[in-house]
Motif scaffolding. Structure first.
Motif, PDB file in Angstrom:
ATOM      1  N   ARG A   1     -21.657 125.242   5.679  1.00  0.00           N
ATOM      2  CA  ARG A   1     -21.047 124.801   6.934  1.00  0.00           C
ATOM      3  C   ARG A   1     -21.032 123.274   6.926  1.00  0.00           C
ATOM      4  O   ARG A   1     -22.012 122.625   6.546  1.00  0.00           O
ATOM      5  N   PRO A   2     -19.926 122.672   7.318  1.00  0.00           N
ATOM      6  CA  PRO A   2     -19.809 121.211   7.236  1.00  0.00           C
ATOM      7  C   PRO A   2     -20.626 120.484   8.287  1.00  0.00           C
ATOM      8  O   PRO A   2     -20.851 119.282   8.168  1.00  0.00           O
ATOM      9  N   HIS A   3     -21.073 121.202   9.346  1.00  0.00           N
ATOM     10  CA  HIS A   3     -21.800 120.560  10.441  1.00  0.00           C
ATOM     11  C   HIS A   3     -22.843 121.537  10.960  1.00  0.00           C
ATOM     12  O   HIS A   3     -22.601 122.759  10.967  1.00  0.00           O
TER      13      HIS A   3
ATOM     14  N   THR B   1     -19.959 129.772   6.691  1.00  0.00           N
ATOM     15  CA  THR B   1     -18.730 130.311   6.114  1.00  0.00           C
ATOM     16  C   THR B   1     -18.924 130.601   4.637  1.00  0.00           C
ATOM     17  O   THR B   1     -19.694 129.924   3.948  1.00  0.00           O
ATOM     18  N   ASP B   2     -18.209 131.618   4.132  1.00  0.00           N
ATOM     19  CA  ASP B   2     -18.251 131.963   2.708  1.00  0.00           C
ATOM     20  C   ASP B   2     -17.233 131.111   1.949  1.00  0.00           C
ATOM     21  O   ASP B   2     -16.063 131.002   2.374  1.00  0.00           O
TER      22      ASP B   2
END
Length: 549
Positions: A103-105, A111-112
């Motif tokens: 996850r970017p944050h 997320t896969d």
């Protein structure tokens, strides 16, 4: 990296999710923050991904061979591929085994994702990366010089090449750029001992610091690493100070961080091997403090490292206008272990003679008791391996007039110079091994204990600087010690050393006072000093008059 849907129940056995974490390396010149994929991680009773992958045959060249070849050319260049693994795509059907959760944050949902390129940390990645380069070399025949570099002068993603002709090495550089561009690879971190070879490159593509031969992934972990200075064209070593508590854990951790592929530091690292052997035989716990004698040896080892700050080894071995080249090796043994060293002796047509260090190796004696003559024979075995290896590396590059192997053991030499069948199994096997690699007539007697000689040299060096500091240096700044008729003021014409805070005393400039500037009180505080490069105005407190008698 591509976002994908989570696998269904039936797809779980056909996917693999890789654990990962971040590693911060502040001294990295390219990517200080890296993500490490742990493909060796597994749940109890299950295989890890690395256990299921084939590593493939070894394709990468031997680093020692590359370093030897690196010293044979007048002009040299180094470079590496920018993010090599990320430039090579994995076959689409295999990407399902390269999944991660991300996850970017911190507030974003997990997320896969599926990684589409080679992953650092996979058992198969080095083989696939090098195989890709060899494929380029085989496919594009219109880059013959660059293809040869890819086959023989490449260590994973690093390239070292050179030539004695400036135009030729420029052609090698241009061909290498052209060939790798066919595979969409970009070369960065260019370095050379000749600045003109770097003209035309953007400044951000040039490495302006000394080149390290450590793998960049490990460079921040090394306490002692081999480097090359393009400006001085010398090999040297850098080391990091470590003041951790002396325990088995910390000692083994620090000793394992020494990078010396050519054996340049064998006189020092040999004693570290003895330390490691002693630590294991004592059966200490990981955080137990070793006996005092080992702690003292550990302190002595750390003291030896400070000597290396002034050590340098010239890179280039000049073969121009040579008359003959001889490969010379020495071996020796003690009850603590064995050591060997090889040199290249070059005689020039001008009658000048130079000896160049090539390789050295050492090995600690087994914990079981072995007689000294047998240890001397083991040293000869080690030397025969080294001489055979060096001759194979140099056979297409240098014409060796002869090979000389020296030992100080008359017993070991008598074994080597006779048929193996005359001796018992232990000796016979080793004599046969030696004779297959170095003929008996190449062995000669040399009664010198080189391990003791090294210890003597180190002691002399240490005692000299100790006496310099304690007995002489402080006298240079004491006016009462100056031998002038006038005890308060030096005279015009006196020889002086000009103190510098940035240089050792032996490198201070020598000069002669040509004029004295007096103040209103009649006391001279500034002098004009003539040195080799001109005249300097220096305060008297920065001058160390040399004694006159």
């Amino acid at each position: 990296m591509t976002e994908v849907e989570p696998p269904t129940v039936t797809e779980l056995n056909k996917t693999f999710y890789i654990p990962h974490h971040a590693v911060l390396k502040a001294d990295s010149t390219s990517t200080p923050l890296r993500v490490v994929m742990d493909a060796s991680s597994h749940v109890p009773g299950k295989m890890s991904l690395n256990q299921a992958l084939y590593s493939g045959p070894k394709l990468q060249r031997d680093l020692v061979e590359i370093l030897i070849n690196f010293g044979l050319h007048k002009y040299v260049m180094l470079t590496d591929i920018r993010q090599m693994f990320r430039m090579i795509q994995v076959e689409p059907r295999q990407r399902q085994y390269q999944r991660i959760l991300w996850r970017p944050h911190p507030d974003s949902p997990i997320t896969d994702y599926q990684l589409n390129v080679l992953v650092f940390g996979f058992t198969s990645s080095p083989f696939l990366a090098i195989r890709t380069l060899l494929y380029l070399a085989d496919k594009y025949k219109d880059f013959p010089v660059a293809s040869q570099i890819l086959r023989t002068q490449t260590f994973v993603d690093d390239f070292t090449f050179g030539n004695d002709d400036l135009d030729m090495i420029e052609n090698m550089r241009d061909q290498l750029i052209g060939l790798l561009s066919k595979g969409k690879f970009e070369l960065r971190k260019w370095a050379s001992n000749t600045r003109s070879l770097l003209d035309g490159f953007p400044e951000e593509h040039i490495q302006n610091i000394d080149f390290s031969f450590d793998s960049e992934s490990n460079v921040s972990l090394k306490i002692l690493g081999l480097k090359w200075s393009p400006v001085k064209d010398q090999f040297f070593f850098t080391f990091k100070n470590f003041e951790s508590k002396c325990t088995k854990r910390t000692m083994l951790s620090e000793l394992a961080r020494t990078f010396d592929p050519m054996g340049i530091l064998t006189p020092i690292t040999f004693h570290t091997k003895i330390l490691i052997q002693r630590l294991w035989t004592l059966g200490l716990g990981w955080d137990e403090i070793p006996p005092k004698d080992l702690v003292d040896k550990w302190s002595h080892f750390k003291g030896d490292l400070t000597v290396l700050s002034s050590f340098a080894l010239p890179r280039h071995i000049d073969f121009r206008d040579t008359y003959s080249c001889h490969l010379i090796g020495f071996c020796d043994a003690s009850i603590e272990g064995t050591c060997t060293v090889t040199y290249l002796r070059i005689e020039y047509r001008s009658s000048a003679v130079k000896a160049h260090f090539l390789l050295a190796k050492s090995k600690v004696a087994p914990s079981q008791s072995v007689s000294l003559p047998r240890l001397e024979l083991d040293a000869a075995v080690l030397l025969s391996k080294l001489l055979k290896y060096v001759t194979e590396v140099l056979k297409d590059k240098i014409c060796l007039a002869d090979i000389f192997a020296f030992s100080d053991s008359s017993v070991a030499l008598s074994w080597i110079k006779n048929s193996p069948h005359l001796w018992k199994t232990y000796v016979a096997n080793r004599v046969a091994f030696i004779q297959e690699r170095v003929p008996p007539n190449k062995w000669h007697h040399l009664p010198i204990n080189r391990l003791t000689r090294w210890k003597l040299l180190v002691r002399m060096l240490t005692d000299f600087w100790k006496r310099w500091k304690t007995e002489y240096l402080h006298t240079l700044t004491q006016r009462s010690k100056w031998h002038f008729p006038d005890k308060s003021t030096p005279r015009i014409g006196d020889m002086v050393l000009i103190k510098s805070d940035n240089e050792p005393p032996l490198e201070w400039a020598l000069g002669r006072i040509t004029d004295l500037n007096y103040g209103t009180d009649g006391i001279a505080r500034v002098a004009s000093v003539r040195i080799a490069k001109g005249i300097l105005r220096m305060p008297l407190v920065k001058l160390c008059p040399l004694p006159t008698y």
